[in-house]
Design a protein around this motif. Structure first.
Motif, short mmCIF file in Angstrom:
data_model
loop_
_atom_site.label_atom_id
_atom_site.label_comp_id
_atom_site.label_asym_id
_atom_site.label_seq_id
_atom_site.Cartn_x
_atom_site.Cartn_y
_atom_site.Cartn_z
N HIS A 85 0.95 -1.09 -0.03
CA HIS A 85 -0.06 -0.14 0.01
C HIS A 85 0.73 1.16 -0.04
O HIS A 85 2.03 1.28 0.55
N VAL A 86 0.43 2.34 -0.36
CA VAL A 86 1.32 3.50 -0.70
C VAL A 86 0.56 4.78 -0.20
O VAL A 86 -0.71 5.02 -0.71
N LEU A 87 1.31 5.37 0.44
CA LEU A 87 0.93 6.95 0.84
C LEU A 87 1.73 7.99 -0.03
O LEU A 87 2.95 7.82 0.36
N LEU A 88 1.22 8.91 -0.54
CA LEU A 88 1.93 9.81 -1.47
C LEU A 88 1.91 11.31 -0.54
O LEU A 88 0.99 11.60 -0.53
N GLU A 89 3.23 11.74 -0.32
CA GLU A 89 3.18 13.22 0.24
C GLU A 89 2.55 14.17 -0.88
O GLU A 89 2.64 13.54 -2.09
N GLN A 97 -1.80 12.93 -14.79
CA GLN A 97 -1.87 11.45 -15.57
C GLN A 97 -0.98 10.29 -14.86
O GLN A 97 -1.37 9.14 -14.90
N ASP A 98 0.02 10.76 -14.14
CA ASP A 98 0.93 9.69 -13.54
C ASP A 98 0.03 9.20 -12.27
O ASP A 98 0.16 8.00 -12.10
N LEU A 99 -0.49 10.13 -11.71
CA LEU A 99 -1.46 9.73 -10.47
C LEU A 99 -2.42 8.86 -10.82
O LEU A 99 -3.10 7.82 -10.28
N ALA A 100 -3.34 8.95 -12.06
CA ALA A 100 -4.44 8.45 -12.35
C ALA A 100 -3.83 6.78 -12.82
O ALA A 100 -4.53 6.16 -12.78
N ALA A 101 -2.58 6.98 -13.26
CA ALA A 101 -2.17 5.63 -14.11
C ALA A 101 -1.70 4.66 -12.42
O ALA A 101 -2.13 3.68 -12.58
N LEU A 102 -1.29 5.32 -11.61
CA LEU A 102 -0.85 4.81 -10.35
C LEU A 102 -2.18 4.26 -9.48
O LEU A 102 -2.07 3.10 -9.17
N ASP A 103 -3.22 4.93 -9.64
CA ASP A 103 -4.36 4.52 -9.12
C ASP A 103 -5.06 3.41 -9.70
O ASP A 103 -5.57 2.47 -9.12
N GLY A 104 -4.88 3.40 -11.18
CA GLY A 104 -5.25 2.14 -11.94
C GLY A 104 -4.50 0.98 -11.55
O GLY A 104 -5.18 -0.15 -11.44
N LEU A 105 -3.12 1.11 -11.29
CA LEU A 105 -2.58 -0.03 -10.99
C LEU A 105 -2.86 -0.47 -9.58
O LEU A 105 -2.71 -1.82 -9.20
N ALA A 106 -3.09 0.28 -8.81
CA ALA A 106 -3.49 -0.01 -7.43
C ALA A 106 -4.76 -0.75 -7.36
O ALA A 106 -4.94 -1.79 -6.63
N ALA A 107 -5.63 -0.48 -8.10
CA ALA A 107 -6.89 -0.98 -8.36
C ALA A 107 -6.73 -2.42 -8.83
O ALA A 107 -7.17 -3.39 -8.45
N THR A 108 -5.72 -2.55 -9.87
CA THR A 108 -5.71 -4.12 -10.32
C THR A 108 -5.00 -4.91 -9.41
O THR A 108 -5.01 -5.94 -9.39
N GLN A 109 -3.90 -4.10 -8.39
CA GLN A 109 -3.22 -5.05 -7.53
C GLN A 109 -4.17 -5.28 -6.38
O GLN A 109 -3.65 -6.08 -5.38
N GLY A 110 -5.40 -4.53 -6.04
CA GLY A 110 -6.04 -4.65 -4.82
C GLY A 110 -5.22 -3.92 -3.75
O GLY A 110 -5.54 -4.49 -2.56
#
Length: 325
Positions: A85-89, A97-110
């Protein structure tokens, strides 16, 4: 309840001033390791990079990234790929766009991804949100002024590409505005004042709109004296002033009683809640507005320099730590 093993990446000012005390006071988390090329903590295993920390400590379940934003997206991607799990300062990334891509990856990874806009957790922010939700503003003025030499001493990364300049503190105001205003915030125009040696602005005037209300921002990173972190909203029922970065609230000049709240303590409480629920919170709205201002703002050069002078010939050059924030 099992504690959540956490690695803290980047040991700069914000990590030491805010993250470490908040982690120490929160029994839900256990600080297992740190990752920073040149910094460490007494009694905590330290590693030069994130992969080394994760390899050595399989009990790490979460990562808090306190690095400069330019390297944050790559580190977050690596942490998610490795099951953390990741907390971003803030700012969570350089571009939305990078944040949206990370959110998509997090969703895929659960996994949980949390863009921790700390100013949204200031004590008076939720009260202001409720008031403006019931009585929308007619106009809004933002004055966000501080001295970078006091609040960000020696942090040259702020002035380089990806560093945001005055938008680094200014994005705190944007994170509050996008949270408390009842209508979406839209970018209109910006004027940016950039030092001679900086890619990023030291001052800015930004025009925005939220529904029918105009929003005028004045940002200054060269402000002498006491800092000013104020949001003033004129409504049909009177004037609301959110001051001290969201910690205090007044209505028509009358101070409102607000229960004190630590922003970063609230952040880690919420991060735990997200993890336990298997949820995510990666709002990119403040980043989108800041990015629009930096891309489209009209720039002018200031006759001053903000970066430290380069080492003289023959002098030993110090290599800056690329991670601590």
């Amino acid at each position: 309840m099992t504690r959540i093993g956490l690695a803290l990446v980047g040991l700069g000012k914000i990590a030491r001033d805010q993250h470490l005390p908040s982690l120490a006071a929160n029994p839900a988390f256990q600080l297992v390791a740190t990752a920073s090329p040149a910094e460490s903590l007494t009694g905590i295993p330290a590693y030069a990079d994130l992969d080394a920390a994760l390899d050595a400590h399989p009990q790490i379940q979460a990562v808090a990234l306190c690095t400069p934003p330019a390297v944050r997206a790559a580190l977050a991607r690596r942490a998610l790929q490795r099951g953390c799990h990741v907390l971003l300062e803030k700012p969570p990334c350089v571009v939305a766009q990078d944040l949206a891509a990370l959110d998509g990856l997090a969703a895929t990874q659960g996994l949980t991804l949390f863009a921790a806009w700390h100013s949204r957790y200031a004590a008076a922010v939720e009260t202001a949100r409720r008031i403006l939700g019931a009585t929308p503003p007619l106009r809004v003025q933002v004055r966000w002024k501080e001295d970078h030499r006091v609040w960000h001493p020696g942090q040259a990364w702020l002035w380089r590409e990806g560093g945001f300049g005055v938008l680094d503190p200014g994005i705190n105001a944007l994170s509050i505005l996008t949270h408390i205003l009842p209508a979406p915030l839209e970018f209109i125009d910006a004027e940016l004042d950039c030092p001679q040696d900086s890619a990023m602005p030291a001052a800015a005037r930004i025009s925005l709109r939220s529904g029918a209300a105009g929003v005028a921002m004045q940002l200054d990173f060269l402000h002498a004296g006491e800092p000013c972190w104020d949001i003033v909203a004129d409504t049909a029922q009177g004037q609301l002033v959110l001051s001290q970065g969201g910690a205090q609230l007044s209505l028509d000049g009358r101070a409102q009683r607000i229960q004190e709240q630590s922003e970063y303590a609230a952040i880690y409480t919420y991060f735990e809640n997200l993890i336990r629920r298997g949820a995510r919170d990666a709002d990119g709205a403040p980043l989108e507005i800041a990015g629009a201002a930096l891309r489209h703002g009209r720039r002018r050069r200031l006759p001053l320099q903000v970066l430290p002078p380069a080492p003289t010939a023959g002098a030993a050059a110090t290599v800056p730590d690329p991670l601590p924030r």
